[in-house]
Motif scaffolding. Structure first.
Motif, PDB file in Angstrom:
ATOM      1  N   TRP A   1     -24.771  20.991 -11.259  1.00 46.90           N
ATOM      2  CA  TRP A   1     -25.382  20.492 -12.489  1.00 46.90           C
ATOM      3  C   TRP A   1     -24.324  20.182 -13.540  1.00 46.90           C
ATOM      4  CZ3 TRP A   1     -27.695  23.660 -16.936  1.00 46.90           C
ATOM      5  CH2 TRP A   1     -28.407  22.820 -17.809  1.00 46.90           C
TER       6      TRP A   1
ATOM      7  N   LEU B   1     -23.639  16.659 -15.252  1.00 45.49           N
ATOM      8  CA  LEU B   1     -23.699  16.497 -16.709  1.00 45.49           C
ATOM      9  C   LEU B   1     -22.449  15.802 -17.242  1.00 45.49           C
ATOM     10  CD1 LEU B   1     -25.159  19.897 -18.018  1.00 45.49           C
ATOM     11  CD2 LEU B   1     -26.168  17.633 -18.324  1.00 45.49           C
TER      12      LEU B   1
ATOM     13  N   ARG C   1     -28.468  29.137 -16.293  1.00 48.69           N
ATOM     14  CA  ARG C   1     -28.693  27.812 -16.867  1.00 48.69           C
ATOM     15  C   ARG C   1     -28.690  27.882 -18.395  1.00 48.69           C
ATOM     16  NH1 ARG C   1     -34.213  25.021 -15.198  1.00 48.69           N
ATOM     17  NH2 ARG C   1     -34.974  26.944 -16.199  1.00 48.69           N
ATOM     18  N   GLU C   2     -29.240  28.962 -18.966  1.00 51.83           N
ATOM     19  CA  GLU C   2     -29.277  29.113 -20.427  1.00 51.83           C
ATOM     20  C   GLU C   2     -27.874  29.172 -21.014  1.00 51.83           C
ATOM     21  OE1 GLU C   2     -31.173  30.821 -18.308  1.00 51.83           O
ATOM     22  OE2 GLU C   2     -33.018  29.726 -18.796  1.00 51.83           O
TER      23      GLU C   2
ATOM     24  N   GLN D   1     -26.658  25.577 -21.146  1.00 45.51           N
ATOM     25  CA  GLN D   1     -27.366  24.834 -22.191  1.00 45.51           C
ATOM     26  C   GLN D   1     -26.884  25.229 -23.585  1.00 45.51           C
ATOM     27  OE1 GLN D   1     -31.354  25.933 -21.047  1.00 45.51           O
ATOM     28  NE2 GLN D   1     -31.784  23.910 -20.189  1.00 45.51           N
ATOM     29  N   ALA D   2     -26.633  26.523 -23.791  1.00 48.19           N
ATOM     30  CA  ALA D   2     -26.220  27.012 -25.107  1.00 48.19           C
ATOM     31  C   ALA D   2     -24.841  26.505 -25.506  1.00 48.19           C
ATOM     32  CB  ALA D   2     -26.230  28.539 -25.118  1.00 48.19           C
TER      33      ALA D   2
ATOM     34  N   ALA E   1     -23.266  23.621 -24.089  1.00 48.04           N
ATOM     35  CA  ALA E   1     -23.014  22.205 -23.795  1.00 48.04           C
ATOM     36  C   ALA E   1     -22.538  21.455 -25.036  1.00 48.04           C
ATOM     37  CB  ALA E   1     -24.269  21.556 -23.220  1.00 48.04           C
TER      38      ALA E   1
ATOM     39  N   ALA F   1     -28.385  16.347 -26.488  1.00 45.96           N
ATOM     40  CA  ALA F   1     -29.775  16.758 -26.282  1.00 45.96           C
ATOM     41  C   ALA F   1     -30.474  15.818 -25.304  1.00 45.96           C
ATOM     42  CB  ALA F   1     -30.515  16.788 -27.617  1.00 45.96           C
TER      43      ALA F   1
ATOM     44  N   LEU G   1     -29.099  16.496 -21.707  1.00 46.40           N
ATOM     45  CA  LEU G   1     -29.659  17.678 -21.058  1.00 46.40           C
ATOM     46  C   LEU G   1     -31.077  17.415 -20.557  1.00 46.40           C
ATOM     47  CD1 LEU G   1     -28.403  20.464 -23.506  1.00 46.40           C
ATOM     48  CD2 LEU G   1     -27.666  20.122 -21.143  1.00 46.40           C
ATOM     49  N   GLN G   2     -31.790  16.542 -21.243  1.00 47.71           N
ATOM     50  CA  GLN G   2     -33.151  16.213 -20.824  1.00 47.71           C
ATOM     51  C   GLN G   2     -33.149  15.237 -19.654  1.00 47.71           C
ATOM     52  OE1 GLN G   2     -35.557  14.703 -24.045  1.00 47.71           O
ATOM     53  NE2 GLN G   2     -37.389  15.689 -23.237  1.00 47.71           N
TER      54      GLN G   2
ATOM     55  N   PRO H   1     -31.648  17.032 -15.384  1.00 47.13           N
ATOM     56  CA  PRO H   1     -32.179  18.394 -15.231  1.00 47.13           C
ATOM     57  C   PRO H   1     -31.394  19.205 -14.209  1.00 47.13           C
ATOM     58  CG  PRO H   1     -33.565  16.837 -14.056  1.00 47.13           C
ATOM     59  CD  PRO H   1     -32.524  16.036 -14.791  1.00 47.13           C
ATOM     60  N   CYS H   2     -31.482  20.520 -14.347  1.00 47.20           N
ATOM     61  CA  CYS H   2     -30.840  21.423 -13.397  1.00 47.20           C
ATOM     62  C   CYS H   2     -31.768  21.631 -12.215  1.00 47.20           C
ATOM     63  CB  CYS H   2     -30.533  22.771 -14.075  1.00 47.20           C
ATOM     64  SG  CYS H   2     -29.745  23.973 -13.004  1.00 47.20           S
TER      65      CYS H   2
END
Length: 333
Positions: free
Chosen positions: A237, A241, A289-290, A293-294, A296, A322, A325-326, A329-330
């Motif tokens: 992922w 990204l 994953r969090e 995301q936190a 990125a 943003a 990330l949408q 997806p992971c």
């Protein structure tokens, strides 16, 4: 004690060290919990951090508090337009041996020879002096007159810059920005925090920051971060990204429309290390994953170059990340 019990006991000890470090910084810094956490992620991941914020938000105070909490050598350099590379890395001086009368050149080390370097207002010095930090930040060495000198370990550069006052500044080139693991934005405090700041800084008592961690402790925590697990699905992922930040026919709409230049492989390395460091910060033995995301945005914020269309539309890097990330997806583990 079996291996699992020993590992969890070691993890508990490391959590106590991290908690003590956070508490020590809190002796001098009010609030800014998110900024402090990102700063600790940078420290644990063994990378350099660029702090941005308007004047008066405590950027220098935050870095100084970290330096006081760590039992490490700490130097602060105020970057100005007349600062020369030799003012930073050092220079040769002519010395005389009083016994023999012989004169020899000796290298006098500059302030970069430290564990923790605060580069205050880095963008106020010309590119010639900015570039003097490149080798130190990437290789942990300084080369002068054909000789390479090792810097102390750990070596950690915390640079600050003011994002609103651009008169008399020299924007950092992309190669310099890419050396920073994280780009941390320091925002205004909340109303309650601001009242505490005003009250605590206008009295007679002065905050004292205890020293809680030495060089060996920092290096041990950095080694632990690299030992933590990250799943193959997260590695895939992160790779997707980072590659998706580069404009091309298969890029997400936001990237094709607003990005002029995307991130390189160093962004993927930074995301992996920062995700692992955040996992350790929260007492976990594996990144999630969090965590990705936190982090990125602070990892990619200074590595994406937006185009003129983005400026005209009022788009920021945060908007692009943003959307990214949408759009990417992971996948399930």
């Amino acid at each position: 004690m079996n291996a699992d019990a020993a590992l969890h006991a070691e993890l508990d000890r490391e959590q106590s060290q991290i908690a003590a470090l956070r508490d020590a910084i809190g002796h001098a810094v009010v609030g800014q919990a998110g900024v402090v956490d990102q700063l600790l992620v940078g420290l644990l991941a063994g990378g350099h951090c660029l702090l941005e914020g308007v004047p008066g938000l405590g950027k220098t105070l935050l870095v100084r508090a970290l330096g006081q909490a760590l039992h490490l050598t700490f130097r602060r350099v105020q970057f100005t337009p007349d600062l020369m590379p030799s003012d930073l890395i050092g220079t040769e001086i002519l010395e005389e041996d009083h016994g023999t009368g012989k004169r020899v050149f000796q290298f006098q080390k500059g302030p970069v020879f430290t564990h923790l370097l605060l580069a205050d207002e880095l963008n106020r010095t010309p590119p010639k002096t900015q570039s003097a930090l490149l080798e130190a930040m990437q290789e942990g060495t300084v080369s002068y007159a054909g000789t390479t000198y090792e810097l102390p370990r750990p070596f950690f550069v915390l640079a600050t810059q003011n994002p609103i006052e651009q008169a008399g500044t020299y924007p950092l080139p992309e190669a310099q920005l890419d050396r920073f693991l994280l780009n941390i934005l320091v925002d205004y405090p909340s109303a309650d925090e601001e009242q505490r700041i005003i009250a605590e800084t206008t009295g007679a008592a002065r905050a004292t920051v205890p020293r809680v961690l030495d060089a060996d402790g920092v290096l041990s925590l950095q080694l632990r971060v690299r030992e933590l697990h990250i799943g193959e699905h997260l590695l895939r992922w992160i790779t997707r990204l980072v590659r998706a930040t580069r404009p091309g026919p298969d890029s997400p709409d936001a990237v094709r429309e607003f990005v002029q230049w995307g991130a390189g492989p160093r962004a993927g390395q930074a995301l992996v290390l920062c995700a692992k460091a955040r996992a350790l910060l929260h007492g976990r033995l594996a990144a999630t994953r969090e965590d990705v995301q936190a982090l990125a945005l602070p990892v990619l914020r200074h590595r994406l170059l937006l185009n003129y269309h983005a400026e005209a539309e009022g788009k920021r890097v945060a908007d692009v990340v943003a959307a990214l990330l949408q759009a990417v997806p992971c996948e399930a583990e």
